[in-house]
Design an enzyme around this catalytic site. Sequence first.
Site, PDB file in Angstrom:
ATOM      1  N   GLN A   1       2.835   9.929   1.902  1.00 17.86           N
ATOM      2  CA  GLN A   1       4.193   9.377   1.915  1.00 17.86           C
ATOM      3  C   GLN A   1       5.069   9.887   0.773  1.00 17.86           C
ATOM      4  O   GLN A   1       6.284   9.728   0.808  1.00 17.86           O
ATOM      5  CB  GLN A   1       4.151   7.835   1.872  1.00 17.86           C
ATOM      6  CG  GLN A   1       3.596   7.230   3.154  1.00 17.86           C
ATOM      7  CD  GLN A   1       3.473   5.726   3.042  1.00 17.86           C
ATOM      8  OE1 GLN A   1       2.544   5.212   2.437  1.00 17.86           O
ATOM      9  NE2 GLN A   1       4.435   5.000   3.603  1.00 17.86           N
TER      10      GLN A   1
ATOM     11  N   HIS B   1      -2.219   7.179   7.497  1.00 13.54           N
ATOM     12  CA  HIS B   1      -1.204   8.088   6.952  1.00 13.54           C
ATOM     13  C   HIS B   1      -1.826   9.443   6.591  1.00 13.54           C
ATOM     14  O   HIS B   1      -1.203  10.486   6.764  1.00 13.54           O
ATOM     15  CB  HIS B   1      -0.567   7.490   5.692  1.00 13.54           C
ATOM     16  CG  HIS B   1       0.584   6.556   5.939  1.00 13.54           C
ATOM     17  ND1 HIS B   1       1.728   6.943   6.607  1.00 13.54           N
ATOM     18  CD2 HIS B   1       0.783   5.256   5.586  1.00 13.54           C
ATOM     19  CE1 HIS B   1       2.576   5.915   6.651  1.00 13.54           C
ATOM     20  NE2 HIS B   1       2.026   4.878   6.043  1.00 13.54           N
TER      21      HIS B   1
ATOM     22  N   HIS C   1      -4.115   1.142   7.755  1.00 10.25           N
ATOM     23  CA  HIS C   1      -2.749   1.687   7.795  1.00 10.25           C
ATOM     24  C   HIS C   1      -2.629   2.881   6.843  1.00 10.25           C
ATOM     25  O   HIS C   1      -2.087   3.933   7.214  1.00 10.25           O
ATOM     26  CB  HIS C   1      -1.781   0.548   7.423  1.00 10.25           C
ATOM     27  CG  HIS C   1      -0.335   0.915   7.304  1.00 10.25           C
ATOM     28  ND1 HIS C   1       0.647   0.374   8.107  1.00 10.25           N
ATOM     29  CD2 HIS C   1       0.312   1.753   6.452  1.00 10.25           C
ATOM     30  CE1 HIS C   1       1.828   0.875   7.768  1.00 10.25           C
ATOM     31  NE2 HIS C   1       1.652   1.717   6.754  1.00 10.25           N
ATOM     32  N   GLU C   2      -3.167   2.733   5.628  1.00 12.32           N
ATOM     33  CA  GLU C   2      -3.045   3.821   4.631  1.00 12.32           C
ATOM     34  C   GLU C   2      -3.896   5.026   5.015  1.00 12.32           C
ATOM     35  O   GLU C   2      -3.449   6.174   4.888  1.00 12.32           O
ATOM     36  CB  GLU C   2      -3.443   3.321   3.232  1.00 12.32           C
ATOM     37  CG  GLU C   2      -2.644   2.146   2.692  1.00 12.32           C
ATOM     38  CD  GLU C   2      -1.153   2.272   2.862  1.00 12.32           C
ATOM     39  OE1 GLU C   2      -0.637   3.408   2.936  1.00 12.32           O
ATOM     40  OE2 GLU C   2      -0.492   1.225   2.958  1.00 12.32           O
TER      41      GLU C   2
ATOM     42  N   GLY D   1       0.847  -1.199   0.000  1.00 13.60           N
ATOM     43  CA  GLY D   1       0.000   0.000   0.000  1.00 13.60           C
ATOM     44  C   GLY D   1       0.870   1.232   0.000  1.00 13.60           C
ATOM     45  O   GLY D   1       2.073   1.165   0.284  1.00 13.60           O
TER      46      GLY D   1
ATOM     47  N   CYS E   1       6.236  -0.473   7.360  1.00  7.66           N
ATOM     48  CA  CYS E   1       5.872   0.767   6.683  1.00  7.66           C
ATOM     49  C   CYS E   1       7.072   1.255   5.889  1.00  7.66           C
ATOM     50  O   CYS E   1       8.190   1.270   6.410  1.00  7.66           O
ATOM     51  CB  CYS E   1       5.447   1.819   7.706  1.00  7.66           C
ATOM     52  SG  CYS E   1       4.934   3.374   6.957  1.00  7.66           S
ATOM     53  N   LEU E   2       6.824   1.651   4.652  1.00  8.02           N
ATOM     54  CA  LEU E   2       7.910   2.155   3.807  1.00  8.02           C
ATOM     55  C   LEU E   2       8.507   3.440   4.383  1.00  8.02           C
ATOM     56  O   LEU E   2       9.629   3.807   4.040  1.00  8.02           O
ATOM     57  CB  LEU E   2       7.397   2.403   2.381  1.00  8.02           C
ATOM     58  CG  LEU E   2       6.945   1.146   1.629  1.00  8.02           C
ATOM     59  CD1 LEU E   2       6.252   1.527   0.327  1.00  8.02           C
ATOM     60  CD2 LEU E   2       8.137   0.223   1.357  1.00  8.02           C
TER      61      LEU E   2
HETATM   62  O1  GNR Z   1       4.305  -2.647   2.402  1.00  6.85           O
HETATM   63  C1  GNR Z   1       3.630  -2.550   3.434  1.00  6.85           C
HETATM   64  N1  GNR Z   1       3.322  -3.675   4.118  1.00  6.85           N
HETATM   65  C2  GNR Z   1       2.405  -3.704   5.158  1.00  6.85           C
HETATM   66  C3  GNR Z   1       2.366  -4.840   5.954  1.00  6.85           C
HETATM   67  C4  GNR Z   1       1.457  -4.935   6.987  1.00  6.85           C
HETATM   68  C5  GNR Z   1       0.591  -3.899   7.225  1.00  6.85           C
HETATM   69  C6  GNR Z   1       0.626  -2.752   6.451  1.00  6.85           C
HETATM   70  C7  GNR Z   1       1.528  -2.656   5.420  1.00  6.85           C
HETATM   71  S1  GNR Z   1       1.561  -1.238   4.419  1.00  6.85           S
HETATM   72  C8  GNR Z   1       3.231  -1.228   3.917  1.00  6.85           C
HETATM   73  C9  GNR Z   1       3.481  -0.134   2.894  1.00  6.85           C
HETATM   74  C10 GNR Z   1       3.251   1.216   3.545  1.00  6.85           C
HETATM   75  O2  GNR Z   1       4.053   1.758   4.272  1.00  6.85           O
HETATM   76  N2  GNR Z   1       2.110   1.788   3.307  1.00  6.85           N
HETATM   77  O3  GNR Z   1       1.811   2.977   3.895  1.00  6.85           O
HETATM   78 NI    NI Z   2       2.963   3.007   5.737  1.00 11.79          NI
END
Ligand code: GNR
Ligand code: NI
Length: 188
Positions: free
Chosen positions: A51, A139, A135-136, A46, A93-94
């Site tokens: 980001q 952000h 999660h997204e 995601g 998270c990236l």
């Molecule tokens: O690549 C991602 N893997 C992930 C694994 C478990 C829960 C959420 C994620 S999202 C993350 C990419 C990211 O930072 N998205 O904002």
């Molecule tokens: Ni993230």
Amino acid sequence: MAIREVLTWPDPRLLEVASDVPLVDDAVRALIDDLFETMYDAPGVGLAATQIGVPWRVVVLDTRDDDGEKAPLALVNGRIVAREGTILWREGCLSLPGITAEVERSAHITVEYLDRDGQPQRLEAEGLKAVCIQHELDHLDGQLYVDRLGRLERKATLLEYEEVQAEGAAEGDAEPVVEVDTPERSAS
Ligand code: GNR
Ligand code: NI
């Protein structure tokens, strides 16, 4: 289409609250394309516009279908309208590369959003897809998964992050000092 630089903690732009998109136009579709390209390149499951430094409420994800085929999904102005149950999932998270932590989320969610044609849509999700959407969307409100941990675990996780980052920087010690902070180095 372009691969964009993914901001990492503690970049202050990650803490901003994004604005609703007033109209899904070609500029928004171009943003969606860049988000997908950047997400698949990373690779990640995601990516939120926040980001890449764009303060609009746009996220993309691809948690793959049951056969492992690509299942790209773009959500504009997404909001969770129903939640049920809780689930514990190990998240990465990236924007916090190199670390993970277990986070509690809603297990089952219903989301309303606009698709890339500006059409209102509703979807239900569970498992990784539900975790990823939460999660997204976090952000877009300037929230990272570490903000959902208890105070001590958040502190320990960020300390671990700083250690991992310091190790990565130390590995580059043999390189000319002048290159240490170039965008190419921080992106690799
Ligand atoms: O690549 C991602 N893997 C992930 C694994 C478990 C829960 C959420 C994620 S999202 C993350 C990419 C990211 O930072 N998205 O904002
Ligand atoms: Ni993230």
